[in-house]
Design a protein around this motif. Sequence first.
Motif, PDB file in Angstrom:
ATOM      1  N   VAL A 204       1.670  -9.994   0.614  1.00 37.09           N
ATOM      2  CA  VAL A 204       2.202  -9.362  -0.582  1.00 37.09           C
ATOM      3  C   VAL A 204       2.166  -7.850  -0.404  1.00 37.09           C
ATOM      4  O   VAL A 204       1.114  -7.279  -0.090  1.00 37.09           O
ATOM      5  CB  VAL A 204       1.407  -9.777  -1.837  1.00 37.09           C
ATOM      6  CG1 VAL A 204       2.018  -9.157  -3.088  1.00 37.09           C
ATOM      7  CG2 VAL A 204       1.369 -11.295  -1.959  1.00 37.09           C
ATOM      8  N   ALA A 205       3.296  -7.187  -0.593  1.00 38.34           N
ATOM      9  CA  ALA A 205       3.401  -5.753  -0.320  1.00 38.34           C
ATOM     10  C   ALA A 205       3.063  -4.888  -1.516  1.00 38.34           C
ATOM     11  O   ALA A 205       2.613  -3.753  -1.357  1.00 38.34           O
ATOM     12  CB  ALA A 205       4.810  -5.416   0.174  1.00 38.34           C
ATOM     13  N   VAL A 206       3.298  -5.401  -2.741  1.00 39.98           N
ATOM     14  CA  VAL A 206       3.071  -4.622  -3.961  1.00 39.98           C
ATOM     15  C   VAL A 206       2.475  -5.540  -5.020  1.00 39.98           C
ATOM     16  O   VAL A 206       2.479  -6.765  -4.874  1.00 39.98           O
ATOM     17  CB  VAL A 206       4.382  -3.983  -4.480  1.00 39.98           C
ATOM     18  CG1 VAL A 206       4.925  -2.963  -3.494  1.00 39.98           C
ATOM     19  CG2 VAL A 206       5.425  -5.058  -4.772  1.00 39.98           C
TER      20      VAL A 206
ATOM     21  N   MET B 179       5.465  -3.802   6.719  1.00 37.89           N
ATOM     22  CA  MET B 179       6.357  -2.651   6.703  1.00 37.89           C
ATOM     23  C   MET B 179       7.624  -2.942   5.899  1.00 37.89           C
ATOM     24  O   MET B 179       8.263  -2.025   5.388  1.00 37.89           O
ATOM     25  CB  MET B 179       6.741  -2.262   8.138  1.00 37.89           C
ATOM     26  CG  MET B 179       5.553  -1.842   8.996  1.00 37.89           C
ATOM     27  SD  MET B 179       4.708  -0.398   8.321  1.00 37.89           S
ATOM     28  CE  MET B 179       5.989   0.837   8.485  1.00 37.89           C
ATOM     29  N   THR B 180       7.998  -4.239   5.811  1.00 43.30           N
ATOM     30  CA  THR B 180       9.207  -4.601   5.081  1.00 43.30           C
ATOM     31  C   THR B 180       8.901  -5.728   4.100  1.00 43.30           C
ATOM     32  O   THR B 180       7.864  -6.385   4.186  1.00 43.30           O
ATOM     33  CB  THR B 180      10.318  -5.063   6.046  1.00 43.30           C
ATOM     34  OG1 THR B 180       9.866  -6.223   6.759  1.00 43.30           O
ATOM     35  CG2 THR B 180      10.670  -3.961   7.028  1.00 43.30           C
ATOM     36  N   ALA B 181       9.813  -5.931   3.159  1.00 41.81           N
ATOM     37  CA  ALA B 181       9.680  -7.009   2.184  1.00 41.81           C
ATOM     38  C   ALA B 181      11.059  -7.619   1.952  1.00 41.81           C
ATOM     39  O   ALA B 181      12.099  -6.981   2.169  1.00 41.81           O
ATOM     40  CB  ALA B 181       9.099  -6.476   0.873  1.00 41.81           C
ATOM     41  N   ALA B 182      11.059  -8.894   1.511  1.00 45.79           N
ATOM     42  CA  ALA B 182      12.313  -9.603   1.248  1.00 45.79           C
ATOM     43  C   ALA B 182      12.662  -9.438  -0.228  1.00 45.79           C
ATOM     44  O   ALA B 182      12.115 -10.134  -1.084  1.00 45.79           O
ATOM     45  CB  ALA B 182      12.176 -11.070   1.626  1.00 45.79           C
ATOM     46  N   ARG B 183      13.561  -8.518  -0.535  1.00 50.38           N
ATOM     47  CA  ARG B 183      13.943  -8.258  -1.914  1.00 50.38           C
ATOM     48  C   ARG B 183      15.034  -9.243  -2.346  1.00 50.38           C
ATOM     49  O   ARG B 183      16.041  -9.414  -1.658  1.00 50.38           O
ATOM     50  CB  ARG B 183      14.418  -6.819  -2.082  1.00 50.38           C
ATOM     51  CG  ARG B 183      14.738  -6.462  -3.532  1.00 50.38           C
ATOM     52  CD  ARG B 183      14.856  -4.960  -3.707  1.00 50.38           C
ATOM     53  NE  ARG B 183      15.918  -4.378  -2.895  1.00 50.38           N
ATOM     54  CZ  ARG B 183      16.108  -3.066  -2.753  1.00 50.38           C
ATOM     55  NH1 ARG B 183      15.294  -2.221  -3.373  1.00 50.38           N
ATOM     56  NH2 ARG B 183      17.091  -2.609  -2.006  1.00 50.38           N
TER      57      ARG B 183
ATOM     58  N   VAL C 240       9.121  -1.373   2.611  1.00 49.78           N
ATOM     59  CA  VAL C 240       8.230  -1.443   1.454  1.00 49.78           C
ATOM     60  C   VAL C 240       8.325  -0.166   0.632  1.00 49.78           C
ATOM     61  O   VAL C 240       8.226  -0.190  -0.600  1.00 49.78           O
ATOM     62  CB  VAL C 240       6.777  -1.703   1.920  1.00 49.78           C
ATOM     63  CG1 VAL C 240       5.795  -1.555   0.755  1.00 49.78           C
ATOM     64  CG2 VAL C 240       6.658  -3.088   2.527  1.00 49.78           C
ATOM     65  N   ALA C 241       8.535   0.972   1.312  1.00 56.00           N
ATOM     66  CA  ALA C 241       8.623   2.251   0.609  1.00 56.00           C
ATOM     67  C   ALA C 241       9.820   2.304  -0.333  1.00 56.00           C
ATOM     68  O   ALA C 241       9.837   3.113  -1.266  1.00 56.00           O
ATOM     69  CB  ALA C 241       8.709   3.400   1.614  1.00 56.00           C
ATOM     70  N   ALA C 242      10.816   1.431  -0.114  1.00 58.17           N
ATOM     71  CA  ALA C 242      12.013   1.452  -0.952  1.00 58.17           C
ATOM     72  C   ALA C 242      11.883   0.558  -2.183  1.00 58.17           C
ATOM     73  O   ALA C 242      12.766   0.567  -3.046  1.00 58.17           O
ATOM     74  CB  ALA C 242      13.232   1.026  -0.135  1.00 58.17           C
ATOM     75  N   LEU C 243      10.811  -0.206  -2.283  1.00 56.96           N
ATOM     76  CA  LEU C 243      10.638  -1.099  -3.427  1.00 56.96           C
ATOM     77  C   LEU C 243      10.359  -0.296  -4.692  1.00 56.96           C
ATOM     78  O   LEU C 243       9.688   0.736  -4.650  1.00 56.96           O
ATOM     79  CB  LEU C 243       9.485  -2.074  -3.171  1.00 56.96           C
ATOM     80  CG  LEU C 243       9.700  -3.099  -2.056  1.00 56.96           C
ATOM     81  CD1 LEU C 243       8.444  -3.948  -1.886  1.00 56.96           C
ATOM     82  CD2 LEU C 243      10.909  -3.984  -2.356  1.00 56.96           C
TER      83      LEU C 243
ATOM     84  N   ALA D  40       3.762  -2.687  -9.880  1.00 53.30           N
ATOM     85  CA  ALA D  40       3.195  -1.432  -9.381  1.00 53.30           C
ATOM     86  C   ALA D  40       3.460  -1.355  -7.891  1.00 53.30           C
ATOM     87  O   ALA D  40       3.332  -2.351  -7.168  1.00 53.30           O
ATOM     88  CB  ALA D  40       1.694  -1.355  -9.662  1.00 53.30           C
ATOM     89  N   VAL D  41       3.851  -0.183  -7.392  1.00 51.17           N
ATOM     90  CA  VAL D  41       4.190  -0.009  -5.982  1.00 51.17           C
ATOM     91  C   VAL D  41       3.483   1.228  -5.437  1.00 51.17           C
ATOM     92  O   VAL D  41       3.040   2.095  -6.192  1.00 51.17           O
ATOM     93  CB  VAL D  41       5.720   0.132  -5.782  1.00 51.17           C
ATOM     94  CG1 VAL D  41       6.439  -1.121  -6.240  1.00 51.17           C
ATOM     95  CG2 VAL D  41       6.238   1.339  -6.544  1.00 51.17           C
ATOM     96  N   GLY D  42       3.379   1.281  -4.106  1.00 48.00           N
ATOM     97  CA  GLY D  42       2.819   2.457  -3.447  1.00 48.00           C
ATOM     98  C   GLY D  42       1.400   2.753  -3.862  1.00 48.00           C
ATOM     99  O   GLY D  42       0.542   1.873  -3.971  1.00 48.00           O
ATOM    100  N   ALA D  43       1.143   4.026  -4.145  1.00 48.84           N
ATOM    101  CA  ALA D  43      -0.205   4.474  -4.490  1.00 48.84           C
ATOM    102  C   ALA D  43      -0.661   3.957  -5.843  1.00 48.84           C
ATOM    103  O   ALA D  43      -1.844   4.024  -6.169  1.00 48.84           O
ATOM    104  CB  ALA D  43      -0.257   6.001  -4.474  1.00 48.84           C
ATOM    105  N   ALA D  44       0.268   3.431  -6.665  1.00 47.14           N
ATOM    106  CA  ALA D  44      -0.097   2.951  -7.996  1.00 47.14           C
ATOM    107  C   ALA D  44      -0.627   1.522  -7.978  1.00 47.14           C
ATOM    108  O   ALA D  44      -1.066   1.022  -9.012  1.00 47.14           O
ATOM    109  CB  ALA D  44       1.106   3.035  -8.934  1.00 47.14           C
ATOM    110  N   THR D  45      -0.608   0.838  -6.835  1.00 44.63           N
ATOM    111  CA  THR D  45      -1.090  -0.533  -6.769  1.00 44.63           C
ATOM    112  C   THR D  45      -2.608  -0.579  -6.884  1.00 44.63           C
ATOM    113  O   THR D  45      -3.308   0.426  -6.763  1.00 44.63           O
ATOM    114  CB  THR D  45      -0.678  -1.187  -5.441  1.00 44.63           C
ATOM    115  OG1 THR D  45      -1.286  -0.459  -4.360  1.00 44.63           O
ATOM    116  CG2 THR D  45       0.830  -1.185  -5.276  1.00 44.63           C
TER     117      THR D  45
END
Length: 820
Positions: A341-343, A309-313, A324-327, A391-396
Amino acid sequence: MTKACFHCTLPIPAGTSFSVEVEGKPREVCCIGCQAAATTIAGAGLTQFYAHRQPVGDAALQPRCLDFTVYDDPASSRQFVTSVNANEHGAIVYIGDLYCPACIWLVDQVLTGLPGVIDVTANAATRRMAIRWEPEQLSFSALLTAIAELGFVPEPVIPGQEHTAATQDYRGAIKRLLVAGIFGMQSMMFAVGLYAGDFYGQAAAQASLLKWASLLVTIPILLVASRPFFRGAWIGLKLRQPGMDVPVALAISIAFAASVWATVTGQGEVYFDSVAMFVFLLSLSRFIEMRARHTTDNRAQALAAMLPMTAARHCDGHVESVPVAALQVDDEIFLQSDDVVAVDGIVMRGELTLDEHLLTGESRPVIRHAGDRVLAGARVVDGSGVFQATAVGAATHLGEMARLIEKAQHDRSGVQLLADRIASLFVMAVIGLATVCGAFWWIAAPDRTLEIVLAILIVACPCALSLATPTTLASAAGSLTRQHFLLIQARLLHVLRPGALIVFDKTGTLTRAQPRVTDTECYAPDAAVTSSDVLKIAAALEAGSVHVLAEAFRRYRDPAVLCDVPAVSVVGSGVQGSIGGNLYRMGNWAFVTDGLAVDSPPPAAGHARATTVYLADRQQVLARFSVCDEVRSDAVSVVAQLRDAGFDLAIASGDQTAVVAEVAQELGISTFRGGMTPADKLAFIEDARQQGRSVVMVGDGVNDAPVLAAADASVAIANGAPLARASADGLLLGQALAPLYTLAQVAAASRRVIAQSLIWAATYNFIAILFAACGWVAPWMAAIGMSLSSILVVANALRVRDVSREQQADHAPLAEEVVV
């Protein structure tokens, strides 16, 4: 008397005064939400909705006023919205309040009438809508608001995390099976009392009591467990395509109505026990079929559920935890042991040992260095590092796999469509036969007419005929997924048969897709330009490329050397881009020297199987790189297996002919061609097809996309170019080619099983109908026979799941199957 709301049909609260003018008449509604919805419908000229809609009580449409502008924020919409191209976006929206066809019709009409909407596809079973629109004309929030103004609550869903039909189907089927089983047992108990009374004598009052008790316990079966049959029959009749639910619904209705008449009048036989047994056994067979259909190992959805749900930016020298949605693309994310790995991205610093077995099928952890790609869903086993999001979200890669799986689940093969058409014609023939036989027995033995008509309708239900193909295909898809192959289009199973021509691309398909630069020769006249410098320029040009050879240069990437704008790929030739105002080209000799006054290319050096790539600017050729990509470890054995199984094999590659020839010799493939452009490959495929040969193309890159689409069937490498994956009928999910032979085995087995099941279903139905028409089959016997026939077909289809392991263990050749 409480008035009902014109729009939602719920009671209008006392003291409420809202109205709307529809078709020139004032209509009372219960709230401002219904007033807004009805105004929208009337203003759009869609008042026909109220003629189609069926009031549904508490489940009626209840307008809600929601703010969807949050979905216009790129950080929020990224995980829901897919950019098909620059002028087209797509998303899947779950609408839980779609209760009837009129609702679907209404939403479809409203959305397709909006400027910028390209396509709307609704799935009534899953209550989802796939929407494509032009973002310059219409925002995502405007689409959602248009749905909400009609009284529905739209929920955008993340690919791979949809409200799946599998869970809803399972819960509904369990409920119907329990109702049919529990109340059916009660009905059978009362039936035993009636049968015993026929043998040993029974008072009329006791028989009447048992009949009334049977009627009461059969009503829940009729209202709950039988609902799918009646709904399916009604839809089939309305669309003038009667399916197998029509004779089922007729048999249940006639048996129940006749039994009610016999119970009320005290004359004639009751068939409540036959209704209960028929519904229970048919529900059981469909439940087994549904479970078989849902056993496909949905890798993408399983991975989506694992995403964090989260990632370390990593930002400005410190690390912050963000959703993750904010990446965003180009964000730097820090990874350490046990992180997921989130993205998608590229490793910038550090070294990571990743577990990618659910993504690629590779059982052993893999090591990723600076410049290597990482995919969403991989787990860090050891090490730490920083990677940059690409690439993030639906584009991964994971999001795309989820969309391909969704596409595969809606695929219907030609054999299945043919079976459905035959079943539809068969249903009409059965109804006609039941009518004729009923007329005959009405004259010959009126007391047996109802029993024989019921037996014909029940025993002739073409369930087995309709289940044979879809169940087998679902079983085949599940077996292949467990073997690291994703079946997208079922036609692949039909085309891939002995005698077909399998055409392989070389780079990234027969080779390992892990290239490395084995030799660099710098031609730059300026001594200050070193091999390291030209490698950095090459890495910058290849940074956005999905070509396999681009991987060889990623490790040389330098953040200080970047393209002014993303480099442009020239299909079949190379890439070109501007760095610091200077235009560079990288690719084959003809491409990089176009417009330059140069002689023939300098002699290549390095490994004999190396591919030569050149780099040039506007004035001269700057460097030559030798890139070597080893043949996949199992390529020799898989090629030998396919050849022994009766397939013809060929290589069609854009690489140098000498390199292709060496690979072909190592693999034992006699037909090969090198130096081919995409147009050359298309001509090669078309020439083979004109000779009457079925062609299966296996490739990975953007160069192969047109050929993959042009072949009779195609297979792409999952970690290849997105365009190639979109054009393919199946995907190799791992690093091995072994699933290709497994695919051939499963294809042969599935064709054989489908033929067996169709032959059995046709034979059983023909014999059973004759027996029923002659009066030799009672309704309860017909129910058992029909259900056992369906269960047998499903059990036969499930054998496909183990065929690959059995044949691999025995090293058995592909058996020649029955051709349907």
